[in-house]
Design a protein around this motif. Structure first.
Motif, PDB file in Angstrom:
ATOM      1  N   THR A  61     -41.114 -31.406  -4.818  1.00 52.17           N
ATOM      2  CA  THR A  61     -40.394 -31.950  -3.669  1.00 52.17           C
ATOM      3  C   THR A  61     -40.829 -33.393  -3.448  1.00 52.17           C
ATOM      4  OG1 THR A  61     -42.051 -31.367  -2.002  1.00 52.17           O
ATOM      5  CG2 THR A  61     -40.432 -29.658  -2.581  1.00 52.17           C
ATOM      6  N   PRO A  62     -40.062 -34.172  -2.653  1.00 53.92           N
ATOM      7  CA  PRO A  62     -40.464 -35.561  -2.398  1.00 53.92           C
ATOM      8  C   PRO A  62     -41.835 -35.692  -1.744  1.00 53.92           C
ATOM      9  CG  PRO A  62     -38.173 -35.204  -1.761  1.00 53.92           C
ATOM     10  CD  PRO A  62     -38.734 -33.860  -2.094  1.00 53.92           C
ATOM     11  N   ASP A  63     -42.242 -34.694  -0.972  1.00 50.75           N
ATOM     12  CA  ASP A  63     -43.552 -34.731  -0.336  1.00 50.75           C
ATOM     13  C   ASP A  63     -44.643 -34.130  -1.207  1.00 50.75           C
ATOM     14  OD1 ASP A  63     -42.784 -36.013   2.043  1.00 50.75           O
ATOM     15  OD2 ASP A  63     -41.967 -34.146   2.821  1.00 50.75           O
TER      16      ASP A  63
ATOM     17  N   TYR B  37     -42.141 -25.479   1.075  1.00 51.22           N
ATOM     18  CA  TYR B  37     -41.498 -26.628   1.712  1.00 51.22           C
ATOM     19  C   TYR B  37     -40.199 -26.214   2.401  1.00 51.22           C
ATOM     20  CZ  TYR B  37     -39.402 -31.344   1.948  1.00 51.22           C
ATOM     21  OH  TYR B  37     -38.814 -32.503   2.365  1.00 51.22           O
ATOM     22  N   TYR B  38     -39.353 -25.458   1.698  1.00 50.73           N
ATOM     23  CA  TYR B  38     -38.076 -25.056   2.276  1.00 50.73           C
ATOM     24  C   TYR B  38     -38.262 -23.966   3.337  1.00 50.73           C
ATOM     25  CZ  TYR B  38     -36.127 -27.755  -1.573  1.00 50.73           C
ATOM     26  OH  TYR B  38     -35.819 -28.769  -2.446  1.00 50.73           O
ATOM     27  N   SER B  39     -39.250 -23.098   3.160  1.00 53.53           N
ATOM     28  CA  SER B  39     -39.534 -22.084   4.180  1.00 53.53           C
ATOM     29  C   SER B  39     -39.915 -22.752   5.498  1.00 53.53           C
ATOM     30  CB  SER B  39     -40.658 -21.159   3.716  1.00 53.53           C
ATOM     31  OG  SER B  39     -40.271 -20.391   2.596  1.00 53.53           O
ATOM     32  N   HIS B  40     -40.765 -23.784   5.434  1.00 52.97           N
ATOM     33  CA  HIS B  40     -41.131 -24.536   6.636  1.00 52.97           C
ATOM     34  C   HIS B  40     -39.908 -25.202   7.263  1.00 52.97           C
ATOM     35  CE1 HIS B  40     -45.376 -23.977   6.457  1.00 52.97           C
ATOM     36  NE2 HIS B  40     -45.658 -24.873   5.529  1.00 52.97           N
ATOM     37  N   LYS B  41     -39.102 -25.862   6.431  1.00 53.25           N
ATOM     38  CA  LYS B  41     -37.997 -26.660   6.950  1.00 53.25           C
ATOM     39  C   LYS B  41     -36.952 -25.796   7.653  1.00 53.25           C
ATOM     40  CE  LYS B  41     -39.595 -30.613   5.622  1.00 53.25           C
ATOM     41  NZ  LYS B  41     -40.148 -31.536   6.652  1.00 53.25           N
TER      42      LYS B  41
ATOM     43  N   TYR C 151     -50.496 -23.957   0.858  1.00 52.36           N
ATOM     44  CA  TYR C 151     -49.580 -24.158  -0.259  1.00 52.36           C
ATOM     45  C   TYR C 151     -48.735 -22.935  -0.589  1.00 52.36           C
ATOM     46  CZ  TYR C 151     -52.791 -28.038  -0.535  1.00 52.36           C
ATOM     47  OH  TYR C 151     -53.557 -29.132  -0.207  1.00 52.36           O
ATOM     48  N   GLY C 152     -48.648 -22.003   0.320  1.00 57.12           N
ATOM     49  CA  GLY C 152     -47.740 -20.876   0.135  1.00 57.12           C
ATOM     50  C   GLY C 152     -48.079 -19.982  -1.045  1.00 57.12           C
ATOM     51  N   GLY C 153     -49.351 -19.970  -1.450  1.00 55.64           N
ATOM     52  CA  GLY C 153     -49.763 -19.137  -2.574  1.00 55.64           C
ATOM     53  C   GLY C 153     -49.676 -19.833  -3.920  1.00 55.64           C
ATOM     54  N   ALA C 154     -49.177 -21.062  -3.955  1.00 56.02           N
ATOM     55  CA  ALA C 154     -49.034 -21.782  -5.223  1.00 56.02           C
ATOM     56  C   ALA C 154     -50.348 -22.375  -5.713  1.00 56.02           C
ATOM     57  CB  ALA C 154     -47.991 -22.894  -5.084  1.00 56.02           C
TER      58      ALA C 154
ATOM     59  N   TYR D  72     -46.000 -25.191  10.992  1.00 53.17           N
ATOM     60  CA  TYR D  72     -45.185 -25.760   9.904  1.00 53.17           C
ATOM     61  C   TYR D  72     -46.009 -26.508   8.858  1.00 53.17           C
ATOM     62  CZ  TYR D  72     -41.995 -24.619  13.649  1.00 53.17           C
ATOM     63  OH  TYR D  72     -41.353 -23.962  14.667  1.00 53.17           O
ATOM     64  N   GLY D  73     -47.269 -26.133   8.724  1.00 47.41           N
ATOM     65  CA  GLY D  73     -48.070 -26.603   7.609  1.00 47.41           C
ATOM     66  C   GLY D  73     -48.913 -27.822   7.907  1.00 47.41           C
ATOM     67  N   HIS D  74     -50.114 -27.842   7.348  1.00 45.83           N
ATOM     68  CA  HIS D  74     -50.993 -28.999   7.477  1.00 45.83           C
ATOM     69  C   HIS D  74     -50.679 -30.048   6.421  1.00 45.83           C
ATOM     70  CE1 HIS D  74     -54.130 -27.160  10.253  1.00 45.83           C
ATOM     71  NE2 HIS D  74     -53.328 -26.149   9.966  1.00 45.83           N
ATOM     72  N   PHE D  75     -49.912 -29.674   5.408  1.00 43.30           N
ATOM     73  CA  PHE D  75     -49.636 -30.573   4.288  1.00 43.30           C
ATOM     74  C   PHE D  75     -48.120 -30.703   4.075  1.00 43.30           C
ATOM     75  CE2 PHE D  75     -53.646 -28.232   3.096  1.00 43.30           C
ATOM     76  CZ  PHE D  75     -54.489 -29.203   3.609  1.00 43.30           C
ATOM     77  N   GLY D  76     -47.743 -31.772   3.375  1.00 46.68           N
ATOM     78  CA  GLY D  76     -46.333 -32.034   3.176  1.00 46.68           C
ATOM     79  C   GLY D  76     -45.670 -32.621   4.406  1.00 46.68           C
ATOM     80  N   ARG D  77     -46.448 -33.190   5.313  1.00 42.97           N
ATOM     81  CA  ARG D  77     -45.932 -33.776   6.556  1.00 42.97           C
ATOM     82  C   ARG D  77     -45.885 -35.306   6.435  1.00 42.97           C
ATOM     83  NH1 ARG D  77     -47.009 -29.713  10.419  1.00 42.97           N
ATOM     84  NH2 ARG D  77     -45.701 -30.908  11.858  1.00 42.97           N
ATOM     85  N   LYS D  78     -45.098 -35.932   7.265  1.00 39.95           N
ATOM     86  CA  LYS D  78     -44.963 -37.386   7.217  1.00 39.95           C
ATOM     87  C   LYS D  78     -46.115 -38.045   7.974  1.00 39.95           C
ATOM     88  CE  LYS D  78     -40.980 -37.326   5.085  1.00 39.95           C
ATOM     89  NZ  LYS D  78     -40.907 -37.752   3.653  1.00 39.95           N
TER      90      LYS D  78
END
Length: 406
Positions: free
Chosen positions: A147-149, A156-160, A271-274, A379-385
């Motif tokens: 993803t871009p982040d 990422y999509y689950s959060h969004k 990271y959702g298990g990744a 909505y996650g500690h990572f992948g945020r702006k």
């Protein structure tokens, strides 16, 4: 690493009982850090039907000082009331005004107390001793180019999905939604890239009557519309399977439907298990706790490595001993995706020269001694702006230095 597979991640909304607990704990972290940037906080929260309980250890002289205010158990005048007001404001912001859990009427108990002197002596600077880690443990950071982040696409999509639903609930665009919700996205990967969304699961608390007939159909249509807005069109097709409120009714939710505890959604948080997880939660902890700060800097380093084009996937592990400043180990795994002649061994050599990986070094580099934590707790500690002081570990400002160093 397999190139073709199916993978799934889940997210939970800000109204999920565990996330309510996380947000309350981090609101206390922010309150105390706003009073004293060197405050120590380990705040755990329990939520259940019309009840919130705080427990844990703190050190923050403007709020709690046993020598100064022994007659009140160490609490400064008005401090306990300020803590309770902060907790109630957090729940109000989430949106709970239900008979089973209402921000203004739940029973509140505060069992926070002073930090152990034996922990403090290991963490604090003194003489020639550097600040030590607040606990032992292992921490992981991860980044990938899905993803871009630079986050795993399934998470990422689950959060969004849930972020969009929460925004619509708060704005009034979806007045039939209540705060509690969960999502789950399964993607098909080919050659390491997501090519199709095979299954999307959304369970959302709803207003009375939205579990049958036209109102149920309205809810289902709304959820599918949100999914279509969030996921790239090329991932969705007539073959995508939707499970929307698969148990039927979901009127009773949040802490009234299930108890919540701080730190029970650590895979959702990361990271959702990744990627691996060291086991330590983030919320409720000040940044001297390496469970939090070292996980943040590990993500920062991994993200900058991928952003620099050195690998498509990167996992970093750090380890610490309580009271010891320097990390015991640094491990880099590029998962066979390395590029531009860079090796994991070279990165292990270079990274400590770019960022000092002691607790104080991490806090200084990322600017962590600030009241910046409540926004991380849903909505996650990572992948945020990164914006201003928020989410500094998501910056990619180390790329140029990395390129020069390797």
């Amino acid at each position: 690493m397999r190139s073709s597979y199916f993978f799934t991640s889940e997210s939970v909304s800000e109204g999920h009982p565990d996330k309510v607990a996380d947000q309350i704990s981090d609101s206390i972290v922010d309150l105390l850090l706003s009073k004293d940037p060197e405050a120590r906080i380990a705040c755990e929260t329990l939520t259940t039907t019309n009840r919130v309980v705080l427990a844990g250890e703190i050190r923050c002289k403007p709020i709690y000082d046993e020598d100064r205010w022994p007659e009140s158990g160490g609490w400064a005048p008005g401090a306990r009331e300020e803590i309770e007001a902060t907790v109630r404001a957090t729940v109000k912001k989430i949106g709970y005004e239900q008979s089973g859990f209402h921000w203004n009427t739940f029973d509140f108990a505060n069992h926070l107390h002073g930090q152990s002197a034996h922990i403090a002596q290991g963490v604090d600077e003194s003489g020639n001793k550097d600040e030590g880690a607040g606990d032992q443990g292992i921490m992981f950071g991860f980044a990938c180019d899905e993803t871009p982040d630079l986050m795993p696409a399934t998470l990422y999509y689950s959060h969004k999905i849930l972020e969009k639903m929460a925004a619509d609930r708060h704005s009034g665009a979806a007045p039939f939604l209540e705060p509690d919700a969960k999502s789950q996205v399964t993607l098909k990967f080919e050659n390491g890239k997501p090519v199709a969304a095979t299954t999307v699961v959304v369970s959302t608390q709803h207003a009375k009557g939205y579990d049958e007939g036209d109102k149920e159909a309205e809810l289902h249509a709304y959820v599918k519309k949100v999914v279509a807005e969030v996921l790239p069109a090329e991932l969705l097709s007539d073959a995508t399977i939707y499970h929307i409120n698969p148990t039927g009714s979901f009127e009773i939710g949040g802490p009234d439907g299930d108890a919540g505890l701080t730190g029970r959604k650590i895979i959702v948080d990361t990271y959702g298990g990744a990627a691996p997880h060291g086991g330590g939660a983030f919320s409720g902890k000040d940044p001297t706790k390496v469970d939090r700060s070292a996980a943040y800097v590990s993500r920062y380093l991994a993200k900058n490595i991928v952003a620099a084009g050195f690998a498509r996937r990167c996992t970093i592990q750090l380890s610490y001993a309580i009271g010891v400043a320097e990390p015991l180990s640094l491990y880099v795994d590029l998962h066979g995706t390395e590029a531009n002649g860079v090796t994991a061994a070279k990165l292990e050599e270079v990274l400590p020269t770019l960022v000092r990986l002691t607790p104080k070094g991490i806090r200084t580099h990322l600017g962590l001694n600030k009241p910046i934590y409540q926004p991380t707790a849903a909505y996650g500690h990572f992948g945020r702006k990164p914006e201003g002081d928020l989410f500094s570990w998501e910056r990619t400002d180390l790329v140029d230095a990395l390129k020069q160093a390797v």
